[in-house]
Design an enzyme around this catalytic site. Structure first.
Site, PDB file in Angstrom:
ATOM      1  N   SER A 185       0.843  -1.208   0.000  1.00 30.13           N
ATOM      2  CA  SER A 185       0.000   0.000   0.000  1.00 30.13           C
ATOM      3  C   SER A 185       0.872   1.249   0.000  1.00 30.13           C
ATOM      4  CB  SER A 185      -0.928   0.001   1.221  1.00 30.13           C
ATOM      5  OG  SER A 185      -0.196  -0.224   2.412  1.00 30.13           O
TER       6      SER A 185
ATOM      7  N   GLU B  65      -9.167  -9.643   3.680  1.00 32.24           N
ATOM      8  CA  GLU B  65      -9.528  -8.247   3.416  1.00 32.24           C
ATOM      9  C   GLU B  65     -10.896  -8.166   2.737  1.00 32.24           C
ATOM     10  OE1 GLU B  65      -6.440  -5.922   1.617  1.00 32.24           O
ATOM     11  OE2 GLU B  65      -7.778  -4.214   1.239  1.00 32.24           O
TER      12      GLU B  65
HETATM   13  O1  KIV Z   1      -0.381  -3.394   1.645  1.00 34.27           O
HETATM   14  C1  KIV Z   1      -1.041  -3.347   2.686  1.00 34.27           C
HETATM   15  O2  KIV Z   1      -1.027  -2.350   3.431  1.00 34.27           O
HETATM   16  C2  KIV Z   1      -1.869  -4.496   3.017  1.00 34.27           C
HETATM   17  C3  KIV Z   1      -2.819  -4.374   4.146  1.00 34.27           C
HETATM   18  C4  KIV Z   1      -3.930  -3.444   3.831  1.00 34.27           C
HETATM   19  C5  KIV Z   1      -3.314  -5.691   4.613  1.00 34.27           C
HETATM   20  O3  KIV Z   1      -1.764  -5.495   2.386  1.00 34.27           O
END
Ligand code: KIV
Length: 262
Positions: free
Chosen positions: A43, A179
């Site tokens: 992310s 998720e």
């Molecule tokens: O990349 C990320 O932050 C994630 C989480 C939202 C689980 O995979």
């Protein structure tokens, strides 16, 4: 926290708290908190690098973020997220990418999806690297899923998520991120698995929760999925501080008497 503690917390029914971090200063703050572990999530591509999806980030960039987090938090359990395609390039190249995150300071890696990943997961675990799975809404598949939408709705879709969760557990994953799946499906999966299920948008009946730090702190004001709670209104606080700074600079009241050298 170690993989043994993940298993113990599941056995004892103690929820696990996980939060993302991409840099040293936030990792230091998290290390000083009670939060159990840190995910260096892909992310970061959206939150720090400003992309629309997680797809553009690569292994070298992720390794850089893992290393920064490790410097800020030398003792935390850190999970490094394997970026888009980095674990779909054959065993040899995938293992090099996994090694890059581990050498940068991760204690474990996370990868999205089950189909086509099970042999690699087995090989990775046999090589001494703990693997966290990720099912439900898997953002690296946003183009196939047709957007960031709830997964596992309907009998067949729910059964598929449960099957995949069992495959990941059998392949050796020590934990699983789930998720954006309906709460009742998440509850069933968590009850059926021996490994902890860490939810995000998956209700409360799971074995832990993960949030993106900037969401938790209210710093991502322009986009707020239903499952995000802002534990502080960070954007408002930061904007207020910036405006206070600007006002004091222009009024020549900053720096004050004690804030410069004689
Ligand atoms: O990349 C990320 O932050 C994630 C989480 C939202 C689980 O995979």
């Amino acid at each position: 926290m170690t993989v043994i503690d993940f298993a113990k917390k599941k056995r004892d029914g103690i929820p696990i708290s996980m939060v993302t971090s991409y840099d040293s200063w936030s990792a230091r703050l998290i290390a000083d908190s009670d939060v159990d572990c840190i995910l260096v999530g892909d992310s970061v591509a959206m939150i720090l690098h400003g992309h629309d999806t997680t797809l553009p980030i690569n292994t070298a960039q992720m390794a850089g973020h893992v290393a920064a987090v490790r410097r800020g938090s030398p003792k935390s359990f850190i999970i490094g997220d394997l970026p888009f395609m980095s674990f779909r390039v054959g065993i040899r190249k995938s293992m090099e990418n996994i090694a890059a995150l581990m050498r940068a300071g991760a204690n474990a890696v996370k990868l999205e999806g089950a189909a086509g990943n099970l042999d690699l997961i087995r090989h990775t675990v046999e090589s001494g690297v703990p693997v966290m799975g990720h099912l439900g809404l898997t953002p690296q598949s946003v183009n196939r899923l047709g957007g960031y939408r709830v997964q596992g709705r309907g009998e067949e879709a729910a059964a598929q998520v449960l099957r995949d969760a069992c495959f990941l557990q059998d392949a050796g994953c020590f934990a699983l991120v789930l998720e954006a799946v309906p709460g009742d499906i998440a509850r069933t999966i968590s009850a059926d698995l021996d490994i902890p299920v860490i939810g995000i948008g998956a209700g409360v009946d799971v074995d832990g929760q993960v949030l993106v730090l900037q969401d938790l702190l209210g710093l991502t004001a322009d986009f707020k999925p239903k499952f995000v709670r802002n534990f502080i209104e960070g954007a408002t606080l930061v904007k207020g501080a910036l405006n206070d700074y600007h006002r004091e600079v222009t009024a020549r009241t900053f720096p004050g008497e004690k804030e410069w050298y004689e």
